[in-house]
Design a protein around this motif. Sequence first.
Motif, PDB file in Angstrom:
ATOM      1  N   VAL A  86       0.829  -1.206   0.000  1.00 43.06           N
ATOM      2  CA  VAL A  86       0.000   0.000   0.000  1.00 43.06           C
ATOM      3  C   VAL A  86       0.864   1.256   0.000  1.00 43.06           C
ATOM      4  CG1 VAL A  86      -1.762   1.283   1.262  1.00 43.06           C
ATOM      5  CG2 VAL A  86      -1.893  -1.205   1.130  1.00 43.06           C
ATOM      6  N   ARG A  89       3.724   0.861  -3.560  1.00 42.18           N
ATOM      7  CA  ARG A  89       3.019   1.134  -4.816  1.00 42.18           C
ATOM      8  C   ARG A  89       3.899   0.985  -6.050  1.00 42.18           C
ATOM      9  NH1 ARG A  89      -1.545   0.020  -3.304  1.00 42.18           N
ATOM     10  NH2 ARG A  89      -2.553   1.118  -5.006  1.00 42.18           N
ATOM     11  N   SER A 138      -5.181  -3.307  -2.090  1.00 42.38           N
ATOM     12  CA  SER A 138      -5.797  -2.425  -1.099  1.00 42.38           C
ATOM     13  C   SER A 138      -6.320  -3.291   0.039  1.00 42.38           C
ATOM     14  CB  SER A 138      -6.936  -1.615  -1.717  1.00 42.38           C
ATOM     15  OG  SER A 138      -8.022  -2.454  -2.046  1.00 42.38           O
ATOM     16  N   SER A 139      -6.938  -2.649   1.017  1.00 42.31           N
ATOM     17  CA  SER A 139      -7.469  -3.381   2.170  1.00 42.31           C
ATOM     18  C   SER A 139      -8.609  -4.316   1.792  1.00 42.31           C
ATOM     19  CB  SER A 139      -7.945  -2.393   3.238  1.00 42.31           C
ATOM     20  OG  SER A 139      -8.939  -1.529   2.705  1.00 42.31           O
TER      21      SER A 139
END
Length: 275
Positions: A86, A89, A138-139
Amino acid sequence: NAHTNGQTVQVCFVDNVPNSAVDPTARLYIERDNPPSGAKWVIATSDGRLAMANWTNKPCGIALSNKATPDHPIDYEVFPVNVDPVTRRNPLQGFQIEINGDASDEQIMWFGLFQDMMFAFTRRNLYIINARSQIDFSSSSVQRVMRVGCINGDTVAIVNSQIFWVAPGPIVMAWDGQNAPREISHHRLNTRLSNAPTAYWNLWFGRYAPRRDGHYYSLYMVPSGATTPTDRLDYNSSVDVWEPCGAYNSAGTKLAWRGAMLLDGYTDVQELYQV
């Protein structure tokens, strides 16, 4: 110049390129670790990476390698450790994640591609991994698809655009990737499955078998009173019918089956690849 292993090596770089012409994706990060040791599941993705799951001391771990590039054509052998996708990147660098599950004894029982998406079966759940790079992650990239697990990843097989597996029970399940999963082992077959000794579930395996009369999911199992997989249960997905099968030698003794792989694709023949 030659140097001794472990000795500091000095590297000099003359920067004669304007910053506007620098390609940030070409940066070579220092995290260039070896593949996880003892990984049980290894797959190749369509974008030139390797992905591994369930390795030594991390039964719920999933690791993606770096992406191979013209400058680094074998970077699919590099698996970075301790990299946060995250915050980093980077579109080319790999990363590691862990599926926690809902119990301490959870582990990834199967990991692979289905409909070109990465899926992972644990003992109790099925997860989809919607990311193949740090840019995508992502989460919400790891999502639980259903609360149906798998007793043995070797029972998983993809048959005619459906995924088949043996869930706790044990029962045989099928899923088309869209609708709710279906239990396809009827009562008579479920009795046979439930009577099978749990100590030998690890010997079960499933295979896809295309035949003239349909697409088959074949489950090889250890029946009650046996210690080897002597029963083969054939499910014709085209007509929704099960048929038990067995093989016998000249003395009438039931023979045990062993898993085999066929070298299929890019050729006109199917050749025995591995047993």
